[in-house]
Design a protein around this motif. Sequence first.
Motif, PDB file in Angstrom:
ATOM      1  N   GLU A 188       0.809  -1.212   0.000  1.00  0.00           N
ATOM      2  CA  GLU A 188       0.000   0.000   0.000  1.00  0.00           C
ATOM      3  C   GLU A 188       0.848   1.271   0.000  1.00  0.00           C
ATOM      4  OE1 GLU A 188      -3.291   0.405  -0.263  1.00  0.00           O
ATOM      5  OE2 GLU A 188      -3.502  -1.752  -0.562  1.00  0.00           O
ATOM      6  N   ARG A 189       1.881   1.293   0.824  1.00  0.00           N
ATOM      7  CA  ARG A 189       2.662   2.533   0.958  1.00  0.00           C
ATOM      8  C   ARG A 189       3.950   2.506   0.158  1.00  0.00           C
ATOM      9  NH1 ARG A 189       5.187   2.381   7.113  1.00  0.00           N
ATOM     10  NH2 ARG A 189       6.662   0.685   6.795  1.00  0.00           N
ATOM     11  N   GLY A 190       4.290   1.344  -0.401  1.00  0.00           N
ATOM     12  CA  GLY A 190       5.527   1.209  -1.140  1.00  0.00           C
ATOM     13  C   GLY A 190       6.649   0.756  -0.230  1.00  0.00           C
ATOM     14  N   PRO A 191       7.657   0.079  -0.786  1.00  0.00           N
ATOM     15  CA  PRO A 191       8.782  -0.404   0.030  1.00  0.00           C
ATOM     16  C   PRO A 191       9.661   0.752   0.481  1.00  0.00           C
ATOM     17  CG  PRO A 191       9.220  -0.800  -2.285  1.00  0.00           C
ATOM     18  CD  PRO A 191       7.823  -0.252  -2.208  1.00  0.00           C
ATOM     19  N   GLY A 192      10.475   0.491   1.446  1.00  0.00           N
ATOM     20  CA  GLY A 192      11.396   1.514   1.936  1.00  0.00           C
ATOM     21  C   GLY A 192      11.592   1.385   3.428  1.00  0.00           C
ATOM     22  N   ALA A 193      12.603   2.077   3.924  1.00  0.00           N
ATOM     23  CA  ALA A 193      12.921   2.021   5.352  1.00  0.00           C
ATOM     24  C   ALA A 193      11.816   2.667   6.169  1.00  0.00           C
ATOM     25  CB  ALA A 193      14.244   2.734   5.608  1.00  0.00           C
ATOM     26  N   ASP A 194      11.515   2.054   7.306  1.00  0.00           N
ATOM     27  CA  ASP A 194      10.519   2.631   8.208  1.00  0.00           C
ATOM     28  C   ASP A 194      11.078   3.902   8.848  1.00  0.00           C
ATOM     29  OD1 ASP A 194       8.208   0.404   8.930  1.00  0.00           O
ATOM     30  OD2 ASP A 194      10.084  -0.487   8.247  1.00  0.00           O
ATOM     31  N   ASP A 195      10.286   4.946   8.896  1.00  0.00           N
ATOM     32  CA  ASP A 195      10.655   6.192   9.566  1.00  0.00           C
ATOM     33  C   ASP A 195       9.624   6.444  10.656  1.00  0.00           C
ATOM     34  OD1 ASP A 195      10.894   8.895  10.384  1.00  0.00           O
ATOM     35  OD2 ASP A 195      11.850   9.422   8.482  1.00  0.00           O
ATOM     36  N   PRO A 196      10.019   6.352  11.926  1.00  0.00           N
ATOM     37  CA  PRO A 196       9.026   6.497  12.999  1.00  0.00           C
ATOM     38  C   PRO A 196       8.358   7.861  12.996  1.00  0.00           C
ATOM     39  CG  PRO A 196      11.267   6.528  13.891  1.00  0.00           C
ATOM     40  CD  PRO A 196      11.376   6.106  12.463  1.00  0.00           C
ATOM     41  N   ARG A 197       9.059   8.920  12.589  1.00  0.00           N
ATOM     42  CA  ARG A 197       8.457  10.255  12.561  1.00  0.00           C
ATOM     43  C   ARG A 197       7.356  10.325  11.499  1.00  0.00           C
ATOM     44  NH1 ARG A 197      10.523  13.742  16.786  1.00  0.00           N
ATOM     45  NH2 ARG A 197      12.346  12.590  17.518  1.00  0.00           N
ATOM     46  N   ASP A 198       7.625   9.722  10.340  1.00  0.00           N
ATOM     47  CA  ASP A 198       6.592   9.692   9.301  1.00  0.00           C
ATOM     48  C   ASP A 198       5.387   8.884   9.754  1.00  0.00           C
ATOM     49  OD1 ASP A 198       8.138  11.238   7.637  1.00  0.00           O
ATOM     50  OD2 ASP A 198       8.862   9.565   6.405  1.00  0.00           O
ATOM     51  N   ASP A 199       5.659   7.751  10.436  1.00  0.00           N
ATOM     52  CA  ASP A 199       4.560   6.920  10.940  1.00  0.00           C
ATOM     53  C   ASP A 199       3.716   7.692  11.943  1.00  0.00           C
ATOM     54  OD1 ASP A 199       5.376   4.743   9.414  1.00  0.00           O
ATOM     55  OD2 ASP A 199       6.552   3.843  11.038  1.00  0.00           O
ATOM     56  N   LEU A 200       4.368   8.470  12.803  1.00  0.00           N
ATOM     57  CA  LEU A 200       3.650   9.235  13.825  1.00  0.00           C
ATOM     58  C   LEU A 200       2.757  10.290  13.176  1.00  0.00           C
ATOM     59  CD1 LEU A 200       3.162   9.910  16.809  1.00  0.00           C
ATOM     60  CD2 LEU A 200       5.173  11.407  16.705  1.00  0.00           C
ATOM     61  N   LYS A 201       3.287  11.010  12.196  1.00  0.00           N
ATOM     62  CA  LYS A 201       2.477  12.023  11.513  1.00  0.00           C
ATOM     63  C   LYS A 201       1.285  11.393  10.796  1.00  0.00           C
ATOM     64  CE  LYS A 201       6.154  13.864   9.523  1.00  0.00           C
ATOM     65  NZ  LYS A 201       7.022  14.718   8.668  1.00  0.00           N
ATOM     66  N   ALA A 202       1.534  10.258  10.140  1.00  0.00           N
ATOM     67  CA  ALA A 202       0.451   9.585   9.422  1.00  0.00           C
ATOM     68  C   ALA A 202      -0.621   9.100  10.387  1.00  0.00           C
ATOM     69  CB  ALA A 202       1.003   8.417   8.615  1.00  0.00           C
ATOM     70  N   ALA A 203      -0.194   8.597  11.554  1.00  0.00           N
ATOM     71  CA  ALA A 203      -1.153   8.101  12.544  1.00  0.00           C
ATOM     72  C   ALA A 203      -1.989   9.241  13.109  1.00  0.00           C
ATOM     73  CB  ALA A 203      -0.420   7.369  13.666  1.00  0.00           C
ATOM     74  N   ALA A 204      -1.337  10.362  13.449  1.00  0.00           N
ATOM     75  CA  ALA A 204      -2.068  11.502  14.012  1.00  0.00           C
ATOM     76  C   ALA A 204      -3.067  12.058  13.003  1.00  0.00           C
ATOM     77  CB  ALA A 204      -1.086  12.588  14.448  1.00  0.00           C
ATOM     78  N   GLU A 205      -2.658  12.156  11.745  1.00  0.00           N
ATOM     79  CA  GLU A 205      -3.575  12.665  10.721  1.00  0.00           C
ATOM     80  C   GLU A 205      -4.750  11.713  10.538  1.00  0.00           C
ATOM     81  OE1 GLU A 205      -3.610  14.245   6.081  1.00  0.00           O
ATOM     82  OE2 GLU A 205      -1.749  13.469   6.957  1.00  0.00           O
TER      83      GLU A 205
END
Length: 538
Positions: free
Chosen positions: A190-207
């Motif tokens: 769904e999001r495409g391969p790549g390294a996990d970035d916890p900051r990006d995950d946090l922003k996506a979760a909050a939104e």
Amino acid sequence: MTILCIGDGSAKLYPADSAGAKAANLAHMAALGLPVPPAFILPIELCAAITRGEPDAKKKMADGLDEGIKFLECATGRIFGDRRRPLLVSVRSGAARSMPGMLDTVLNVGCVPDAVRGLIRMTGNPHFAYDCRRRFLESCGSVVFGIESAAFTAPLASLMSAEGVAQEQDLDCEALERLAAGDQQIVERERGPGADDPRDDLKAAAEAVYLSWMSDRARAYRKMEQLESLQGTAVTVQAMVFGNYNARSGAGVAFSRNPSTGGSEPVIDVLFASQGEDVVSGRRNPETEAAIARFHPAIDQELRAALKRLEREFVDVQDVEFTIENGKLWLLQTRAAKRTPQAAVRFAIDFVKDGLITPAEALRRLEGIDLSHLAKKRLVGIDAPIAQGIGAAAGVATGRVAFDSTSAARLAAGGDPVILLRPNINTADVRGFDAGAGIVAAVGGRTAHAALVARQLGKPCIVGCAKLTVDPAGRAAQIAGRDIHEGDWLSIDGETGAIYMGQGKVVVEQSTSELEEIARWKHAAASRGEAAAAASKA
């Protein structure tokens, strides 16, 4: 934008209109010195701008998250996404009025591969670390990327079958590592391969939590409960505590009194080696307080004392979510308990007798309650029950069987009452709750979010019926080996948990003692009003 912090050593209290009721009550518990994990809040005022997609709002949200994570790192001594001492967080919703289970939550945010290694290094427990990783991927995948839950539950069921275990917590760490790897592939599609970035995950979760304000189920609930004036949800980011840490850990929900019958004893459900979503989602059958008393007697007493203190502090019956992490109790939420009309009246009478509220306040709390619901109802003209579940919301009902919300609404529109039959109940079924006369689920506990909603709506509800299997897609079910089809008649007793075949007759037995007490309050209030009017004229 200013974030609001909980657990910074102060005793700040925050208004629900800006912080949301959940965070306001968290701050209140922290101010009382109760064990609350540190947290920060992005305010309700940001919700409308986020839902409109305003770039400036997203920048404010990102800046608030960066500031808040620094606070949590300082408060916990852990680093977000770190490979040695990782901080994981939950991202939760919170409107000014409670909307149980209607808005989204993302748990274990920050559990990227580096953090998995950090959890193993910190705890020596790879089972726990990989369980957190797969839970994060499932939560993020479903909430942030809209992946159907079946994409995760089907591989889990297949793995459990292959490993020969009945419960997911019985999977060993190697199996959980494989499960997490499979979940990662599902998310990456769904999001495409790549390294996990916890900051990006946090922003996506909050939104995603902000955007859940506009979900179909949230809008339907606000319309049903006349909450359409609410302005949005806050986002609460809280340091995770872990009920899945080990066998000495668990998660649960506790009511300070029985919200179904009005009884004075607490109602407490718990699942060991689990996280809170396992309890409130209705996907599993929890254990009762007896299990806590057996394994953690000191925590049982601490929890009971906290329930009593919170009830007196808020002067109302409380619904509390808690976690036990490696033998330590943490409180994650408290709110006024959703209750049946019968329980509401019983609570009001008992609180007046205990001197906690006045009769005038009791009458105010009972405004809008149809006192005809106080009548005791029972089923007659029907055979013995064919199955037994757990009574989650008192009352009796008889109706035609429906297996989803759409068919429930269709059958109800035809003029017949409806019994909604589900494998498990969750808040996505809220339209079916509204259309139905009663609800039955094969799996789940009294404290699941959906059971709370059933009580609030005054609908009889039975959960945890082991002899029930439901196939919604095939529009069929079996109860104790008997085939049940859509449109068949069932009768239920939500207090005893009994399920009957056929159309029973509902007999009403008027309950007079509570009505007489309420009548006395009203008479006394009217007399005071007349005396005050006469005095003003004099």
